[in-house]
Each structure stands twice: as C-alpha cells, then as structure tokens.
Motif scaffolding. Structure first.
Motif, PDB file in Angstrom:
ATOM      1  N   TRP A 131       0.839  -1.196   0.000  1.00 50.42           N
ATOM      2  CA  TRP A 131       0.000   0.000   0.000  1.00 50.42           C
ATOM      3  C   TRP A 131       0.874   1.246   0.000  1.00 50.42           C
ATOM      4  N   PHE A 132       0.348   2.300  -0.609  1.00 49.76           N
ATOM      5  CA  PHE A 132       1.055   3.575  -0.683  1.00 49.76           C
ATOM      6  C   PHE A 132       0.339   4.600   0.180  1.00 49.76           C
ATOM      7  N   VAL A 133       1.079   5.244   1.050  1.00 51.12           N
ATOM      8  CA  VAL A 133       0.518   6.257   1.949  1.00 51.12           C
ATOM      9  C   VAL A 133       1.203   7.582   1.652  1.00 51.12           C
ATOM     10  N   ASP A 134       0.488   8.506   1.049  1.00 51.41           N
ATOM     11  CA  ASP A 134       1.048   9.806   0.697  1.00 51.41           C
ATOM     12  C   ASP A 134       0.804  10.783   1.843  1.00 51.41           C
ATOM     13  N   LEU A 135       1.872  11.179   2.513  1.00 49.68           N
ATOM     14  CA  LEU A 135       1.751  12.092   3.647  1.00 49.68           C
ATOM     15  C   LEU A 135       1.947  13.553   3.253  1.00 49.68           C
ATOM     16  N   ALA A 136       2.227  13.809   1.977  1.00 50.23           N
ATOM     17  CA  ALA A 136       2.463  15.184   1.540  1.00 50.23           C
ATOM     18  C   ALA A 136       1.282  16.114   1.821  1.00 50.23           C
ATOM     19  N   PRO A 137       0.032  15.655   1.654  1.00 51.10           N
ATOM     20  CA  PRO A 137      -1.084  16.590   1.899  1.00 51.10           C
ATOM     21  C   PRO A 137      -1.309  16.926   3.363  1.00 51.10           C
TER      22      PRO A 137
ATOM     23  N   GLU B  89      -6.111   2.955  16.675  1.00 52.83           N
ATOM     24  CA  GLU B  89      -6.265   1.597  17.215  1.00 52.83           C
ATOM     25  C   GLU B  89      -6.879   0.665  16.177  1.00 52.83           C
ATOM     26  N   ALA B  90      -7.790   1.187  15.364  1.00 52.98           N
ATOM     27  CA  ALA B  90      -8.405   0.365  14.321  1.00 52.98           C
ATOM     28  C   ALA B  90      -7.370  -0.079  13.291  1.00 52.98           C
ATOM     29  N   VAL B  91      -6.445   0.824  12.952  1.00 48.12           N
ATOM     30  CA  VAL B  91      -5.386   0.473  11.997  1.00 48.12           C
ATOM     31  C   VAL B  91      -4.484  -0.610  12.576  1.00 48.12           C
ATOM     32  N   LEU B  92      -4.078  -0.439  13.825  1.00 46.68           N
ATOM     33  CA  LEU B  92      -3.193  -1.428  14.451  1.00 46.68           C
ATOM     34  C   LEU B  92      -3.862  -2.790  14.508  1.00 46.68           C
ATOM     35  N   ALA B  93      -5.149  -2.807  14.843  1.00 47.02           N
ATOM     36  CA  ALA B  93      -5.865  -4.087  14.934  1.00 47.02           C
ATOM     37  C   ALA B  93      -6.015  -4.731  13.561  1.00 47.02           C
ATOM     38  N   ALA B  94      -6.347  -3.909  12.554  1.00 43.32           N
ATOM     39  CA  ALA B  94      -6.579  -4.456  11.214  1.00 43.32           C
ATOM     40  C   ALA B  94      -5.313  -5.010  10.594  1.00 43.32           C
ATOM     41  N   LEU B  95      -4.168  -4.418  10.924  1.00 46.05           N
ATOM     42  CA  LEU B  95      -2.909  -4.837  10.311  1.00 46.05           C
ATOM     43  C   LEU B  95      -2.094  -5.774  11.195  1.00 46.05           C
ATOM     44  N   ALA B  96      -2.653  -6.144  12.342  1.00 40.49           N
ATOM     45  CA  ALA B  96      -1.878  -6.909  13.329  1.00 40.49           C
ATOM     46  C   ALA B  96      -1.308  -8.198  12.764  1.00 40.49           C
ATOM     47  N   ASP B  97      -2.079  -8.882  11.919  1.00 35.72           N
ATOM     48  CA  ASP B  97      -1.606 -10.158  11.396  1.00 35.72           C
ATOM     49  C   ASP B  97      -1.322 -10.107   9.901  1.00 35.72           C
ATOM     50  N   ARG B  98      -1.187  -8.904   9.344  1.00 38.50           N
ATOM     51  CA  ARG B  98      -0.940  -8.760   7.915  1.00 38.50           C
ATOM     52  C   ARG B  98       0.537  -8.926   7.578  1.00 38.50           C
ATOM     53  N   GLU B  99       0.767  -9.551   6.462  1.00 36.54           N
ATOM     54  CA  GLU B  99       2.119  -9.614   5.908  1.00 36.54           C
ATOM     55  C   GLU B  99       2.128  -8.697   4.694  1.00 36.54           C
ATOM     56  N   ALA B 100       2.536  -7.456   4.918  1.00 39.55           N
ATOM     57  CA  ALA B 100       2.389  -6.441   3.882  1.00 39.55           C
ATOM     58  C   ALA B 100       3.536  -5.444   3.956  1.00 39.55           C
ATOM     59  N   LEU B 101       3.665  -4.683   2.879  1.00 41.94           N
ATOM     60  CA  LEU B 101       4.638  -3.593   2.807  1.00 41.94           C
ATOM     61  C   LEU B 101       3.875  -2.290   2.661  1.00 41.94           C
ATOM     62  N   LEU B 102       4.167  -1.330   3.522  1.00 41.80           N
ATOM     63  CA  LEU B 102       3.582   0.003   3.429  1.00 41.80           C
ATOM     64  C   LEU B 102       4.656   0.977   2.962  1.00 41.80           C
ATOM     65  N   VAL B 103       4.338   1.739   1.933  1.00 45.15           N
ATOM     66  CA  VAL B 103       5.242   2.778   1.443  1.00 45.15           C
ATOM     67  C   VAL B 103       4.716   4.117   1.937  1.00 45.15           C
ATOM     68  N   TRP B 104       5.487   4.756   2.823  1.00 41.41           N
ATOM     69  CA  TRP B 104       5.095   6.063   3.368  1.00 41.41           C
ATOM     70  C   TRP B 104       5.924   7.133   2.679  1.00 41.41           C
ATOM     71  N   ASP B 105       5.287   8.048   1.982  1.00 36.88           N
ATOM     72  CA  ASP B 105       6.002   9.055   1.202  1.00 36.88           C
ATOM     73  C   ASP B 105       5.905  10.429   1.863  1.00 36.88           C
ATOM     74  N   ASN B 106       7.010  11.177   1.771  1.00 38.31           N
ATOM     75  CA  ASN B 106       7.064  12.550   2.304  1.00 38.31           C
ATOM     76  C   ASN B 106       6.861  12.607   3.817  1.00 38.31           C
ATOM     77  N   CYS B 107       7.587  11.769   4.534  1.00 41.84           N
ATOM     78  CA  CYS B 107       7.429  11.725   5.991  1.00 41.84           C
ATOM     79  C   CYS B 107       7.892  13.001   6.677  1.00 41.84           C
ATOM     80  N   GLU B 108       8.781  13.762   6.029  1.00 40.22           N
ATOM     81  CA  GLU B 108       9.262  14.979   6.672  1.00 40.22           C
ATOM     82  C   GLU B 108       8.152  15.987   6.886  1.00 40.22           C
ATOM     83  N   GLN B 109       7.031  15.826   6.139  1.00 40.04           N
ATOM     84  CA  GLN B 109       5.910  16.759   6.277  1.00 40.04           C
ATOM     85  C   GLN B 109       5.344  16.772   7.686  1.00 40.04           C
TER      86      GLN B 109
END
Length: 935
Positions: A132-138, A165-185
């Motif tokens: 999944w791609f997470v764009d933090l620029a906005p 908390e909902a995110v942590l619970a939903a992803l607790a057992d996921r085997e996934a890669l998250l791409v977080w972009d523009n974290c300096e924002q």
C-alpha cells in the motif's frame, strides 16, 4: 493453505465444504454423484493432511474468510518510465526484505519517491497481503498520520475505538509492505505512530521516504545518491535527460551526450533538476541551457550552510521560475496552496486576481505543465493539475516573498468554504470520492485559518462543515474533533451547539466518557451564554448518559458526581418552572427515569412500588419529550420505558415501546444525535422483537443494523442481533456466514464485552450444537466467556441456548436441570429478551422429562407468553405430546412455519415420528442441521 495438488473440481468441493454443506448438498450444487463427492473429500483429507471432515471445513472457511478480507494492494501509476538506479534498486530491495523499516533519505528532488515505488512494485509478490502507498504530503496535522494510513489500506473507524487503534488491529496479522512518502511533512506524528505500528504488527514492513531520518527503533537509513553523469553512454543522468527531452518534443542527437553530461554535472545529478532542464530543451537547446546554467546558478540559491544538492535543486527552480512570464510566475506561486489535485476553475478562483488575468489561468496551467512544473491528468470531472511537493514548497516561499500569502490563503479559504457547502448538499455514488479529493485542502485551509484572529469566524464555519462532512464520510473520530474545534472557535452559544453535536458523534463511537464530558462542557458553555434552560438540558443529558450507556465507559462516573450534575440540571431548568420550557423539563425527567431504572436494576427483589415508580418516571419523560416536540428525546425516554416494562415482566409492552422508537426516528434528519439514537433503537427493537417471538421483524431490524454504514468496521456489534434472530429461526447457513464476520471484527476490536456480544456468540455455539459439531461449539463457548458476562450466561441467555441444544440431542433431563431455577430466581437475567424463551423451554423440558408438575407449568406459562407465536406453538406441541395428540402436533408445525421458525417446525415433525420424521429430517438437512435425537 496450499492448493498446488488440488484439482479444479476438488477446489469446488473444498469451497462448498467451507459453507458447511453436506455431501448430498454438494452433489446437487455441482451436478455430480454423492459417491464422487465422497471420493473428492477423501482426496482432500489426504492432500491437505487434515484429520477429519470438520477440520477440512474449518480450513476451507478460514481460507475463504482470509481471501474476502484481504485488502487490495495499490501503488500510484507513474506517468513516465523509471530510468536507471539499477544498483540502488537492488540494494534497496534486499534491505526491504531483510529489515522491518527502511527510510529512503535524501534532499527534495533526488528521486526518493520514484525509487521507492519502483522497488515496492517489484517486491509486491513477496508480501501475502500486498503493498500500500501512503502519501503524507497533503497532511498538515501530525495527529492525522494514522488516519492517512487507514485511508490507504481501507480501514474505517470502529465504534468504541479510535482510528489509530483500528489500523493497528486491522494490520496486526498482515504480511504487507507500506510505502510512506514525504514523511518529513509530519515527522512529529510519523515517528510515534510508526513505532506503535511496527511493535503491534510483527509481519508488517514499512518503506518510508524522508529528507531526514525518522529516528525510530527498527529504522535503517538508505541514502539516495545523485544520478551518475560521468559514465558516458551508460550515464543514468544523461539517459534521463534524453528521455525527458524527447518526451518534451525534440530528442537530442546522440552526438551531444557528452555536453549533456556536463549539464547534468552542473545539476549535481539531481533527478528533479534534470527533468526540469530537459523540459526546456525544445525551446532553449543545448547552448541556451549551457548559458543559463553558468556560475550565477550557484549564487542564486541557499546560504553557505545549505547542502550543495539542496542548492542545486533550488537553483534550477529559481532558473525555471525566472524563465517564466510574470503572469505564470504569479500562477505558480499562488497554486502552491492547493494540497490535492485541482481544476482550472479552482485555480481561477484562488489565483485569478491582479496582476494575473483570470482569463489567462487555464492557459497558464498548460504552460506550467509543459515545463514540468505541474502534472496534468484527466479525470471524470476534467483535467486536474498538481505540483510535486518540492515545487509546492518552493511556490509557498515565493508566495511569502511576494507578500501575497495572506491574500491567497484567504481566497483558498473562501474556495474551501464554498466547496464544502456544495459537498454538504451533494449526494450520489461518487460523493465519497468527491469528498476524498477535497478533504486535505479543507483541512489545510482550516489549519491556517484557525491561527488567524481575523479568520476566526470563517474557521469556525469551515470546522463545522468539515465536521458534518467527515461524519457523513464515517470518519467519526475526526468529526468529533472538528465539532470540538468549532466550539473552541465559536462564541459560547454556538460552542454549546457544537459540543452537543460532538457528544452525539461520541455516542456513535461508543465512547461514553466523551459523551459525558462533552454534554457537561456544552452545559457550561450554555450557562456562560446565559441559556440556563439549555444548560439544564445538557447537564441532564450528561447524567442520563452515565446510567443509560454505562457499559460504554472506561471509567464510570461516581454516583456522587452524577448526582451533583443532575442537581445542577434541576436548578438550571427551573425545577418545574414552566418558563424553562418543556425541553429542559423533559431532559431532567429522562435523567431521573434513567437513575430510577438503574437503581432498580442494581437491586433484586424490589417492591411493586419501586417497579411502578420506574414505569411512572419513564412515562412522564416520554410525555414531556413529546410535548417538547423532540423526537430524539422521546426515543430516549421510550428506551427507558421499554426497560422498565421489561423489569415488570411485560415483554409485549417493552417491544411496543421499542417499536415506537423506530417509527418516531424514521423521518428525523440524520444528525449525530439522531444517528446514535437510531442505532440504539434498531438494536433494542430487534432484541425486544426476539423477546416476543417476532422473528421476521427481529431479522429485518437486525439486518438494518448490520447494514448501517457506521458499523462497516464493527461486524461484531453490527451482526449480533441478526445472528441471534437467524439462530432462533434455525438458519444455520446464515449464522455460519455471519459468524465469520462477527469473530474477525470482535478479535480486531480487542475482544470487547457487551450485553449483546455474549448472546450472539452463544447463538453461534447453539447452531454448532444443533449441527452436531461439538468442537466448534466448544470454541464458541470460549468466545461467549470472553465476550459476555458469567452471570448472564449462566442464568440468562446461556440457559436458553444450552437447553435448546440439549433438547435437540434428546436429553430432556439435562435441559430441565439447566432451566431448574424458577423465573423469579433469575429475573435479573431473563426479564428482558429471554423470559418467554426461558419459561417455554422449561415447560417443554418438563413434559419431555416426565416431570410431575409438567401440566401445571404448561398452564402457568401460557398466561405469560400469550400472544407470542413461537412460544405458543411450542407449548401447543408440548401439550400435544403430553396428550398423544398427533393432529395438534402437526398444527404446531404449521404455526412454527407461519412464525418464521423452520427449525422448530422440523423438530415438531421429528417428534411426531413415523413418516413425518423423514420430512423433518429433510428440512433440518436443508437448514444445515443434524437430525434431532428423540428419547
């Protein structure tokens, strides 16, 4: 589950086993013989190495659930081809596979995002649950990092818990890669949330891009170097330049590669700078570029402490900016306030003022796109434009330098207000997408305006609009936050109104503590505004919440604290003074009814006077709320009356009061308070309908509750009453299907307890018992212990569901023992939904067990359940069995069918024996249940 050895037909059989179908049902579904099905089942047992059919069905059902709940991976599609970076791609790919969290670091414009996306796309197959791609620029608010992740991975908020908390619970057992972009924002928000995420989700990996390290545990930094320019024909920088120049309209000749390499060297191999320069190739050519990129370039940007590569990007942006016409310069800096892709119409509204001609905006956007300062993409609503984050930051600096920051921000704010108004009045299937396309601009405008004293009024308006929009979008946590933000920006009278709305949202979230706090805060604001009657209503509402929704508190307020709040409410409401208005009087009456009802509920063996006082308080609250013409308050008062009627042993009156709530609320506008009340009304109406044997209506209301958008992420609360209704009807297929959603949501919620969750789990356990699946029943009884309370399970709903299983198994003596206490002894636990079921099953078990008091119990029970179609048919059957009257038994079967209870109809046929037993067995098989034992 590996299916490499499984044939297509075996896969079909396996899927149907997951639906708990019999061999005969599978054969009919696939148009094959039962013997062929048996052969496939034997092969599956061997290939999948499971011990028995039950384990095979569980494996198939688990696999199907996992497949259905798996989110879809999504990465943005690049508009241009990725050039070079062979070594970096390989190293970064290895790092992502080996490490929990990798941060791709480097200055703006070096190519961090494109590199991360390329590696993520190649690695997608390595992660079972995708990328999944997470764009933090906005983002402008560090507190919204979790919400951005939730949006990207498709997680919604759940009642009773925040979005993080909902995110942590939903992803607790996921085997996934998250791409977080523009974290300096939003680095201050990224670091703490990322640390929590990686601790809570051990199979998750995060690939982040940032201009600086995030400084969190697990982090491994991967610096991105400039593109190489000194490798002749293999130069990545030159290849990128040639590719982008060709795309701009005129490809360079191969003979000039060395001179282009010199240009790339002057640009320090920075990808963004090279792309911007290449965009100028068709108009400037090599000589023009070379002349422009002379020594003054480095003087243009940065101070002596600036990083060279930062200076080179700024220098190219300065150079690109200086080559623009004055109107295009104005346009570039002014559109930098847009966070999300925007249309030419929006740009004209925000940027189209002197010295820029509004009519020139559309052409200017095209010119900026031609020069790679904007990207242009088609959409269903027209072309949308967007600048890279680096260019947006540059534009905002230029905006400040030009002294236009306040003017442009104010125009952007006005555009956001107008757009929010349009969104509030819109509807349709594309509404959600339209809101999502605007949301970050609305948030950014509000963040800016909230800090500007002269913008305070507009900021309050936008906060209220955003609160309503996010509530409609089911972003409940943000909706509550925005209502509270609006209250902080408003005067006292308006603040009280906003806080009341916030309390309604907190109710939808099942956050009792916040409801109590916000109603009290609304009362204080109303009192400061001189609205004593309003203050009294708010404080009375706080007192009501403390009793009515006590199960939704993490810390229930002390009795003395609530008493003081209620006393203040009485005083402010005039304590009967008619000038205070009926609304305030109704609110106080409701609080008093809630207090009396709770006090009675806490004490067993209360006197008739106490019972009557409870009913009278509730009836008075209903009458006052109706006089005040407040349907939400009337519904709440009817809830108190329904509970009081249950305590007095009047289930039909309780059901009628609950049903009136549905009728009253049906046409009320969907405010947060109404929505909270509506959800509660559906649950209570379904529950009380079950209590009087109205299974079709209970199913209908249970379905409405399960389909409510606010319960999209809370399947355990949403499906509870529907599961119970379907279980009583004997619809095993529906229960088994719904139980998967219930279990997944309950586990992700942190295994909450609730008055409806325990019975729901017990109903699933009962269905497994009726199917003869003792292992599954034991598993669900464990869930019952964790989701409900021991006393209710032992003496209330647990006795009912256990007795039904025991009677199905032919063990009437054990069923009678399970129901041994007289109803008065367990009144606290059976008086609401379970009374009719308890006494009827007890009477039937008495007959089947040959208890000497069976006739008397039948007669006494008839007077209690008169009017309940299921209970009456059950008593008719028991009496017919006692008298040996086959005709009446068969009449009871028809009555069960008419009442929507096919299970009891089939069981009646089995009890009738002879040829009727075969028909009963067939019906049970169709319901997915095992034949009942007759002793």
């Amino acid at each position: 589950m590996s299916t490499s050895k499984i044939s297509a037909r075996e896969a079909d059989v396996l899927a149907l086993l997951g639906e708990h179908l019999s061999n005969a049902e599978i054969a009919a579904r696939l148009f094959i013989s039962v013997r062929t099905v048996e052969s496939h089942v034997s092969a599956l047992l061997r290939k999948l190495e499971v011990p028995d059919r039950r384990a095979l069905s569980r494996r198939a059902a688990e696999s199907a659930r996992a497949e259905q709940s798996r989110p879809v991976s999504a990465l943005p599609a690049p508009l241009t081809a990725f050039i070079g970076r062979v070594r970096e791609r390989g190293e970064l790919a290895d790092a992502v596979k080996a490490r929990r969290q990798v941060t791709v670091v480097g200055p703006g414009g070096v190519g961090k995002t494109r590199l991360a996306l390329a590696v993520a796309a190649e690695a997608a197959g390595e992660f079972a649950d995708g990328v999944w791609f997470v764009d933090l620029a906005p983002l402008t608010d560090p507190g919204r990092v979790g919400a951005a992740v939730a949006t990207a991975v498709g997680v919604g908020e759940q009642p009773g818990r925040g979005i993080d908390e909902a995110v942590l619970a939903a992803l607790a057992d996921r085997e996934a890669l998250l791409v977080w972009d523009n974290c300096e924002q939003v680095r201050d928000g990224v670091a703490p949330f990322l640390e929590r995420l990686l601790v809570a989700c051990p199979r998750l990996r995060v690939l982040a891009t940032s201009r600086a390290r995030l400084m969190v545990p697990f982090e491994w930094a991967f610096p991105v170097p400039p593109l190489s320019w000194a490798d002749g024909s293999e130069s990545e920088a030159v290849t990128l330049f040639m590719e982008r120049a060709a795309a701009a309209g005129r490809p360079p000749e191969p003979a000039v590669r060395d001179r282009i390499a010199a240009v790339c060297e002057r640009l320090d191999g920075m990808a963004l700078a090279i792309e911007l320069a290449a965009a100028r190739w068709p108009t400037l050519g090599l000589d023009g570029l070379t002349a422009s990129l002379s020594d003054p370039l480095r003087i243009l940007a940065g101070g002596p402490r600036a990083d060279d590569r930062h200076r080179s990007v700024r220098a190219v942006l300065d150079w690109s900016h200086d080559l623009l016409e004055s109107q295009d310069r104005a346009l570039l800096r002014r559109i930098s306030v847009f966070v999300m892709p925007f249309t030419a119409e929006a740009a004209t509204a925000v940027a189209g003022f002197a010295p820029l001609d509004p009519a020139a905006v559309a052409d200017g956007l095209g010119r900026l796109a031609e020069q790679s300062l904007l990207t242009a993409a088609p959409s269903a609503t027209g072309t949308r434009y967007q600048a890279l984050e680096t260019i947006r930051q540059y534009g905002r600096e230029r905006l400040a330098d030009a002294g236009e920051l306040t003017d442009v921000r104010s125009r952007h704010m006005s555009w956001c207000l107008a757009d929010a108004t349009l969104l509030k009045g819109a509807e349709g299937p594309d509404w959600r997408a339209r809101f999502d396309a605007r949301a970050e601009d609305l948030r950014a405008a509000l963040t800016w305006a909230a800090d500007q004293p002269e913008q305070r009024a507009d900021a309050c308006r936008l906060a209220l609009s955003l609160a309503e929009l996010t509530f409609t979008r089911n972003l409940l946590g943000e909706a509550q936050e925005r209502f509270e933000q609006a209250a902080a920006l408003a005067g006292d009278a308006a603040a009280a109104a906003a806080l009341r709305e916030a309390a309604g949202v907190a109710g939808c979230r099942r956050h009792g503590d916040d409801m109590f706090r916000l109603h009290r805060a609304a009362g204080e604001a109303a009192r400061r505004a001189g609205d004593n009657a309003g203050a009294g209503r708010d404080l009375a509402a706080a007192a009501t919440v403390a009793y009515r929704f006590s199960s939704e508190f993490t810390r229930i307020p002390a009795v003395a604290e609530v008493a003081a709040v209620l006393a203040a409410a009485r005083e402010l409401s005039g304590d009967g003074d008619p000038t205070a208005g009926p609304a305030a009087e109704a609110a106080v009456a409701l609080a008093e009814a809630a207090v009396v009802s709770d006090a009675f509920g806490a004490v067993q063996g209360a006197s008739e006077n106490t019972l009557q006082e409870t009913v009278e308080c509730a009836e008075r609250a209903v009458a006052l709320a109706r006089r005040a013409e407040d349907p939400v308050a009337e519904s709440a008062a009817l809830d108190a009356l329904s509970g009081a009627r249950s305590w007095t042993g009047e289930p039909f009156a309780a059901a009628a009061a609950a049903r009136r709530r549905i009728d009253i609320l049906a046409s009320v506008p969907r405010t947060p308070a109404r929505t909270h009340e509506w959800m509660d009304a559906l649950a209570m109406a379904a529950g009380t309908a079950l209590g009087v044997g109205d299974l079709p209506q209970a199913h209908r209301w249970g379905r409405q509750l399960a389909d409510h958008p606010l319960f999209a992420e809370a399947g355990h609360h949403a499906t509870s009453w529907l599961l119970i209704a379907d279980a009583f009807a004997g619809d095993a297929g529906a229960v088994l299907t719904g139980s998967g959603k219930f279990l997944d949501a309950w586990e992700q919620s942190g295994r909450q307890r609730s008055f409806s969750l325990g019975p729901a789990a017990a109903s699933v356990a009962m269905i497994h018992g009726l199917r003869g699946d003792h292992d599954a029943r034991a598993t669900w009884l464990t869930v019952v212990d964790q989701a409900g309370t021991a006393a209710e399970h032992r003496h209330g709903y647990g006795a009912v569901f256990d007795a039904m299983v025991l009677l199905h198994q032919g063990d009437a003596e054990a069923a009678l023992e399970r129901l041994a206490p007289e109803p008065e002894q367990v009144w606290k636990w059976v008086s609401w939904i379970w009374l009719h079921w308890y006494v009827t099953l007890r009477a039937e078990a008495s007959v089947l067990a040959g208890h000497p008091d069976a006739p008397e119990r039948l007669a006494a029970t008839r007077s209690v359940v008169a009017g309940n179609p299921v209970a009456t048919a059950q008593l008719d059957r028991a009496e017919a069995l006692l008298d040996g009257d086959l005709t009446r038994q068969l009449a009871a079967a028809a009555a069960f069918d008419a009442a929507g209870c096919r299970y009891q109809s089939a069981r009646t046929l089995l009890l009738a024996g002879n040829a009727h037993a075969a028909a009963g067995t067939a019906v049970l098989a169709g319901l997915g249940l095992a034949p009942t034992a007759v002793r």
